[in-house]
Design a protein around this motif. Structure first.
Motif, PDB file in Angstrom:
ATOM      1  N   ALA B 102      -2.447   5.381  -1.217  1.00  0.00           N
ATOM      2  CA  ALA B 102      -3.877   5.100  -0.984  1.00  0.00           C
ATOM      3  C   ALA B 102      -4.037   3.857  -0.106  1.00  0.00           C
ATOM      4  CB  ALA B 102      -4.594   4.894  -2.327  1.00  0.00           C
ATOM      5  N   VAL B 103      -3.242   2.832  -0.344  1.00  0.00           N
ATOM      6  CA  VAL B 103      -3.334   1.606   0.477  1.00  0.00           C
ATOM      7  C   VAL B 103      -2.838   1.888   1.892  1.00  0.00           C
ATOM      8  CG1 VAL B 103      -2.595  -0.801   0.700  1.00  0.00           C
ATOM      9  CG2 VAL B 103      -3.085   0.121  -1.560  1.00  0.00           C
ATOM     10  N   ILE B 104      -1.745   2.636   1.990  1.00  0.00           N
ATOM     11  CA  ILE B 104      -1.207   2.965   3.322  1.00  0.00           C
ATOM     12  C   ILE B 104      -2.268   3.721   4.135  1.00  0.00           C
ATOM     13  CG2 ILE B 104       0.509   4.390   4.549  1.00  0.00           C
ATOM     14  CD1 ILE B 104       2.504   3.655   2.296  1.00  0.00           C
ATOM     15  N   ASN B 105      -2.998   4.625   3.467  1.00  0.00           N
ATOM     16  CA  ASN B 105      -4.030   5.422   4.135  1.00  0.00           C
ATOM     17  C   ASN B 105      -5.133   4.576   4.762  1.00  0.00           C
ATOM     18  OD1 ASN B 105      -3.117   7.959   3.978  1.00  0.00           O
ATOM     19  ND2 ASN B 105      -4.228   8.507   2.096  1.00  0.00           N
ATOM     20  N   GLU B 106      -5.349   3.407   4.214  1.00  0.00           N
ATOM     21  CA  GLU B 106      -6.419   2.534   4.730  1.00  0.00           C
ATOM     22  C   GLU B 106      -6.030   1.848   6.040  1.00  0.00           C
ATOM     23  OE1 GLU B 106      -9.444   2.634   3.524  1.00  0.00           O
ATOM     24  OE2 GLU B 106      -8.690   4.031   1.993  1.00  0.00           O
ATOM     25  N   LYS B 107      -4.756   1.940   6.387  1.00  0.00           N
ATOM     26  CA  LYS B 107      -4.235   1.418   7.657  1.00  0.00           C
ATOM     27  C   LYS B 107      -4.606  -0.054   7.915  1.00  0.00           C
ATOM     28  CE  LYS B 107      -4.189   5.924   9.964  1.00  0.00           C
ATOM     29  NZ  LYS B 107      -3.275   6.458   9.024  1.00  0.00           N
ATOM     30  N   SER B 108      -4.514  -0.845   6.883  1.00  0.00           N
ATOM     31  CA  SER B 108      -4.789  -2.270   7.080  1.00  0.00           C
ATOM     32  C   SER B 108      -3.491  -2.975   7.495  1.00  0.00           C
ATOM     33  CB  SER B 108      -5.356  -2.856   5.782  1.00  0.00           C
ATOM     34  OG  SER B 108      -4.495  -3.770   5.216  1.00  0.00           O
ATOM     35  N   ARG B 109      -3.627  -4.228   7.963  1.00  0.00           N
ATOM     36  CA  ARG B 109      -2.412  -4.946   8.367  1.00  0.00           C
ATOM     37  C   ARG B 109      -1.857  -5.790   7.218  1.00  0.00           C
ATOM     38  NH1 ARG B 109      -3.854  -7.099  14.420  1.00  0.00           N
ATOM     39  NH2 ARG B 109      -3.821  -5.047  15.403  1.00  0.00           N
ATOM     40  N   ILE B 110      -2.479  -5.675   6.076  1.00  0.00           N
ATOM     41  CA  ILE B 110      -2.031  -6.480   4.932  1.00  0.00           C
ATOM     42  C   ILE B 110      -0.675  -5.958   4.452  1.00  0.00           C
ATOM     43  CG2 ILE B 110      -2.588  -7.136   2.534  1.00  0.00           C
ATOM     44  CD1 ILE B 110      -5.566  -6.735   3.293  1.00  0.00           C
ATOM     45  N   PRO B 111       0.291  -6.871   4.263  1.00  0.00           N
ATOM     46  CA  PRO B 111       1.602  -6.413   3.788  1.00  0.00           C
ATOM     47  C   PRO B 111       1.506  -5.764   2.397  1.00  0.00           C
ATOM     48  CG  PRO B 111       1.704  -8.712   4.484  1.00  0.00           C
ATOM     49  CD  PRO B 111       0.261  -8.324   4.470  1.00  0.00           C
ATOM     50  N   ILE B 112       2.331  -4.748   2.210  1.00  0.00           N
ATOM     51  CA  ILE B 112       2.343  -4.035   0.917  1.00  0.00           C
ATOM     52  C   ILE B 112       3.724  -4.172   0.281  1.00  0.00           C
ATOM     53  CG2 ILE B 112       2.061  -1.783  -0.217  1.00  0.00           C
ATOM     54  CD1 ILE B 112       0.524  -0.893   2.362  1.00  0.00           C
ATOM     55  N   VAL B 113       3.729  -4.489  -1.003  1.00  0.00           N
ATOM     56  CA  VAL B 113       4.977  -4.449  -1.787  1.00  0.00           C
ATOM     57  C   VAL B 113       4.755  -3.430  -2.904  1.00  0.00           C
ATOM     58  CG1 VAL B 113       6.526  -5.705  -3.354  1.00  0.00           C
ATOM     59  CG2 VAL B 113       5.669  -6.830  -1.287  1.00  0.00           C
ATOM     60  N   TYR B 114       5.531  -2.377  -2.880  1.00  0.00           N
ATOM     61  CA  TYR B 114       5.357  -1.354  -3.920  1.00  0.00           C
ATOM     62  C   TYR B 114       6.413  -1.488  -5.008  1.00  0.00           C
ATOM     63  CZ  TYR B 114       9.081   1.054  -1.349  1.00  0.00           C
ATOM     64  OH  TYR B 114      10.275   1.367  -0.748  1.00  0.00           O
ATOM     65  N   ALA B 115       6.093  -0.953  -6.167  1.00  0.00           N
ATOM     66  CA  ALA B 115       7.050  -0.874  -7.285  1.00  0.00           C
ATOM     67  C   ALA B 115       6.694   0.365  -8.101  1.00  0.00           C
ATOM     68  CB  ALA B 115       6.965  -2.119  -8.157  1.00  0.00           C
ATOM     69  N   GLY B 116       7.629   0.837  -8.888  1.00  0.00           N
ATOM     70  CA  GLY B 116       7.349   1.992  -9.750  1.00  0.00           C
ATOM     71  C   GLY B 116       7.146   3.287  -8.989  1.00  0.00           C
ATOM     72  N   VAL B 117       7.646   3.353  -7.755  1.00  0.00           N
ATOM     73  CA  VAL B 117       7.523   4.600  -6.975  1.00  0.00           C
ATOM     74  C   VAL B 117       8.771   5.438  -7.236  1.00  0.00           C
ATOM     75  CG1 VAL B 117       7.471   5.580  -4.647  1.00  0.00           C
ATOM     76  CG2 VAL B 117       6.086   3.568  -5.199  1.00  0.00           C
ATOM     77  N   TYR B 118       8.579   6.696  -7.579  1.00  0.00           N
ATOM     78  CA  TYR B 118       9.712   7.575  -7.865  1.00  0.00           C
ATOM     79  C   TYR B 118      10.401   7.993  -6.566  1.00  0.00           C
ATOM     80  CZ  TYR B 118      12.461  11.481  -9.558  1.00  0.00           C
ATOM     81  OH  TYR B 118      13.504  12.319  -9.859  1.00  0.00           O
ATOM     82  N   ALA B 119      11.690   7.818  -6.510  1.00  0.00           N
ATOM     83  CA  ALA B 119      12.519   8.195  -5.351  1.00  0.00           C
ATOM     84  C   ALA B 119      11.832   7.842  -4.032  1.00  0.00           C
ATOM     85  CB  ALA B 119      12.847   9.681  -5.402  1.00  0.00           C
ATOM     86  N   PRO B 120      11.598   6.568  -3.777  1.00  0.00           N
ATOM     87  CA  PRO B 120      10.866   6.182  -2.559  1.00  0.00           C
ATOM     88  C   PRO B 120      11.579   6.590  -1.274  1.00  0.00           C
ATOM     89  CG  PRO B 120      11.817   4.240  -3.636  1.00  0.00           C
ATOM     90  CD  PRO B 120      12.016   5.388  -4.561  1.00  0.00           C
ATOM     91  N   ASP B 121      12.893   6.787  -1.363  1.00  0.00           N
ATOM     92  CA  ASP B 121      13.648   7.190  -0.166  1.00  0.00           C
ATOM     93  C   ASP B 121      13.238   8.565   0.331  1.00  0.00           C
ATOM     94  OD1 ASP B 121      14.692   8.071  -2.587  1.00  0.00           O
ATOM     95  OD2 ASP B 121      16.729   8.284  -1.818  1.00  0.00           O
ATOM     96  N   SER B 122      12.650   9.369  -0.548  1.00  0.00           N
ATOM     97  CA  SER B 122      12.240  10.710  -0.110  1.00  0.00           C
ATOM     98  C   SER B 122      10.761  10.736   0.271  1.00  0.00           C
ATOM     99  CB  SER B 122      12.500  11.727  -1.225  1.00  0.00           C
ATOM    100  OG  SER B 122      11.768  11.371  -2.369  1.00  0.00           O
ATOM    101  N   LEU B 123      10.152   9.547   0.367  1.00  0.00           N
ATOM    102  CA  LEU B 123       8.706   9.492   0.618  1.00  0.00           C
ATOM    103  C   LEU B 123       8.365   8.893   1.982  1.00  0.00           C
ATOM    104  CD1 LEU B 123       6.350  10.343  -1.190  1.00  0.00           C
ATOM    105  CD2 LEU B 123       6.197   8.012  -2.018  1.00  0.00           C
ATOM    106  N   SER B 124       9.330   8.487   2.763  1.00  0.00           N
ATOM    107  CA  SER B 124       9.106   7.855   4.082  1.00  0.00           C
ATOM    108  C   SER B 124       8.089   6.718   3.996  1.00  0.00           C
ATOM    109  CB  SER B 124       8.634   8.891   5.110  1.00  0.00           C
ATOM    110  OG  SER B 124       9.452  10.003   5.098  1.00  0.00           O
ATOM    111  N   LEU B 125       8.414   5.711   3.249  1.00  0.00           N
ATOM    112  CA  LEU B 125       7.489   4.583   3.099  1.00  0.00           C
ATOM    113  C   LEU B 125       7.797   3.455   4.091  1.00  0.00           C
ATOM    114  CD1 LEU B 125       7.208   4.300  -0.796  1.00  0.00           C
ATOM    115  CD2 LEU B 125       5.487   5.138   0.782  1.00  0.00           C
ATOM    116  N   GLU B 126       8.654   3.739   5.054  1.00  0.00           N
ATOM    117  CA  GLU B 126       9.016   2.672   5.982  1.00  0.00           C
ATOM    118  C   GLU B 126       7.827   2.281   6.849  1.00  0.00           C
ATOM    119  OE1 GLU B 126      10.713   5.655   6.207  1.00  0.00           O
ATOM    120  OE2 GLU B 126      12.565   5.183   5.115  1.00  0.00           O
ATOM    121  N   GLY B 127       7.775   1.040   7.200  1.00  0.00           N
ATOM    122  CA  GLY B 127       6.733   0.528   8.098  1.00  0.00           C
ATOM    123  C   GLY B 127       6.941  -0.949   8.226  1.00  0.00           C
ATOM    124  N   LYS B 128       6.319  -1.541   9.258  1.00  0.00           N
ATOM    125  CA  LYS B 128       6.644  -2.955   9.438  1.00  0.00           C
ATOM    126  C   LYS B 128       5.985  -3.830   8.380  1.00  0.00           C
ATOM    127  CE  LYS B 128       3.152  -4.075  12.893  1.00  0.00           C
ATOM    128  NZ  LYS B 128       2.869  -4.587  14.209  1.00  0.00           N
TER     129      LYS B 128
END
Lengths: 301, 313
Positions: B102-128
């Protein structure tokens, strides 16, 4: 002295002589009433006792003496009981047998051959396929599960393997994150569940679990294998009467030749017994030497 | 002149730049936090996060944390994200993939730190602007333990179609269950009205809870229905409030909260999110509830009990 008195004295004298001579006679000619054999516990102790019960019954029948079984806790107990002479023999795993031969001069008699035609087992070091661990370098800082300090496959081999690959201080390499599962099967489940990243196990247990549940092989991968050593060996005390040892060995080696023997073997889950020799354990002793420095640092010497 | 210019650029300019920036005080930062659901798993994670942050904050200073616990649905997650962006927070921490996406969808420049995401490697969460930590639980293990307890006719998977983590887990469990020869039935919980589907669970079934926030929010209502049918249950989140889940295999949430705090501190001290390596926690704890087993007439074999990290009895 009347004839009756003389006969009575003669009879008492004879009785005394027999009673004094009997234990020695039993020791030499193997005419004891019963023998006690120890077994090391496996994952399912109830199934194990059941399997050995059939073998003990067959041996009792063939030897004409009662063969009793006792479950031992671990290596320390094996040594203690052999030393206190409360054990005539024991079915020992390779490391315990090697140490027993070295320290107590135990005599190996015979080893069972399993349904797969193997009398030897080897150690596996295994990981989850999705763990990203492919070599010793990748293991740094992860959690390892050993089986028991008295197992070749579940402790001695991984220590020796790590030592050969430059890891001498297990504590710092794994950040003190290691533990003993107590059984080979538990080590497999610990890695499957993610309760440990790396495990060490006996191949026969690993392969049996895979046969029962093929999905295990889809999740785990074996990254190192040890040399093979006798899986179980019946070893007897060096004070065990020679004649009885030979008879015991002969009965075990001939088991697959008779109908009753074959039946007992099937229940024991073995094809046959083969003769065992002290030289079968040389490589285990060599492995122990390789791992010894790690064991010292580990605090289990 | 050339020597003077050289001296200015080489020595004075760096000194000026260093002096012109005041020492960073963590108290000046405002961190927004969004949970995918107000459930014990994320609460434990957040507690560890706050503790980790406070531990590294100089005495007398406190980072301002704005915590959002939206109801687990897409509109609420999106509103929570927008609210934090409007607050102009310096960084957003998210628990669970629904809040993260939901935060990624807002396309803000605020840095995001996620936790508790299941298998994040299969979710393509990479970004600067994004980094974080997630977890992986071997779902097949729970199926194995269920199978060793009793013969299972059908595996009922409780999931929520609006929660990404839950959907991915349900798909994974379905594939695994089919490999184990277990027919699967799925119950999709998007609203309270969907709980009526629980009545379709039969006595020979087993129930698998995915990490759905909705399902865990209503666990108190779900469990009595299942218990009545004496059906074994397995969950990949801990049964913190002991509602009677038979077995749980979970990644301890506190580890991820602590790691998220470390990552946040790194970013606040000037590190770029893209330079902070995401992490996946794989260590798990296995808990068997023997009281519940007795209630539903199931006997745990001793070979199974010894595998547990903890036993409730």
């Amino acid at each position: 002295m009347t004839m009756r008195k003389r006969s009575c004295r003669l009879f008492l004298g004879l009785l005394f002589f027999i009673s004094a001579y009997a234990p020695w006679q039993g020791l030499v000619f193997g005419q004891t009433d019963e023998i006690l054999l120890g077994i090391e516990p496996e994952h399912n102790i109830f199934d194990q006792v059941e399997r050995y019960r059939y073998l003990a019954a067959y041996l009792s029948d063939q030897l004409g003496i009662k063969v009793n079984l006792t479950i031992m806790s671990r290596y320390g107990e094996v040594i203690k009981r052999f030393k206190s002479k409360r054990l005539d023999g024991a079915f020992l795993s390779s490391y315990t047998a090697a140490m027993g031969i070295k320290e107590l001069n135990l005599e190996p008699v015979a080893s069972p051959v399993n349904f797969g035609g193997e009398s030897a087992s080897q150690g596996y070091i295994f990981v989850r396929k999705d763990s990203g661990i492919n070599s010793v370098n990748d293991m740094n800082g992860r959690r390892i599960v050993f089986v028991d300090p008295a197992t070749m496959e579940g402790y001695l081999f991984p220590l020796a393997y790590l030592h050969v690959h430059g890891v001498t201080d297990i504590n710092s390499f794994f950040n003190n994150r290691f533990y003993f599962s107590g059984s080979h099967a538990s080590a497999v489940f610990a890695v499957l569940d993610g309760r440990a990243d790396i495990g060490s196990v006996k191949d026969t247990v690993f392969e049996k679990l895979v046969r029962n549940d093929p999905s295990i092989s889809r999740e785990l991968s074996v990254i190192a294998k040890s040399q093979k050593a006798p899986e179980f060996t019946l070893c007897v005390s060096n004070q065990f009467h020679k004649d009885l040892k030979e008879r015991l060995g002969a009965v075990l080696l001939q088991m697959d030749k008779t109908k009753e023997g074959k039946k007992a073997l099937r229940q024991f889950e073995a094809l046959r017994f083969i003769q065992s020799d002290k030289s079968n354990f040389d490589q285990v002793e060599k492995m122990a030497q390789e791992a010894r420095s790690s064991i010292h640092e580990h605090g289990n010497n | 002149m050339k020597a003077l210019m050289y001296f200015l650029f080489r020595f004075l300019l760096p000194v000026f730049l260093v002096c012109s920036f005041p020492m960073i005080s963590l108290a000046e930062y405002r961190i927004g936090v969004i949970m995918s659901g107000d459930i014990p798993y994320y609460s434990a994670m957040h507690e560890a996060f706050v503790a980790g942050l406070n531990k590294s904050t100089p005495a007398g200073e406190k980072v301002e944390i704005i915590l959002q616990r939206p109801f687990p649905d897409p509109i609420s997650w999106s509103n929570a994200a927008r609210k934090l962006i409007a607050f102009d927070v310096n960084l957003i921490v998210t628990y669970g993939s629904s809040a993260t996406l939901a935060v990624i969808n807002e396309k803000s420049r605020i840095p995001i730190v996620y936790a508790g995401v299941y298998a994040p490697d299969s979710l393509s969460l990479e970004g600067k602007n994004i980094t974080g930590c997630g977890f992986k639980v071997p779902l097949s293990s729970l199926l194995r333990y269920l199978k060793r307890l009793k013969a299972i006719n059908t595996l009922t998977i409780i999931f929520s179609g609006v929660e990404d983590d839950s959907v991915r887990q349900s798909t994974e469990v379905q594939v695994l269950a089919e490999q184990h020869g277990m027919p699967v039935k799925k119950i999709d919980i998007k609203s309270r009205a969907d709980l009526v589907q629980l009545n379709t669970i039969k006595q020979d079934d087993a129930v698998f809870f995915t990490g759905s926030s909705l399902a865990h929010l209503w666990l108190k209502e779900i469990m009595p229905v299942i218990r009545q049918k004496k059906v074994p249950t397995a969950d990949i989140f801990p049964d913190s409030s002991e509602e009677g889940v038979l077995m749980t295999l979970y990644q301890p949430p506190r580890d991820q909260g602590k790691k998220a705090a470390e990552m946040v501190l790194q970013i606040l001290k000037g590190d770029q999110s893209k330079n902070i390596q995401p992490e996946i926690f794989r260590d798990t704890e296995l808990v068997f509830n023997l009281i519940e087993a007795q209630e539903i007439g199931i006997t745990f074999p001793i070979q199974l009990v010894i595998e547990a990290t903890r036993v409730i009895k």
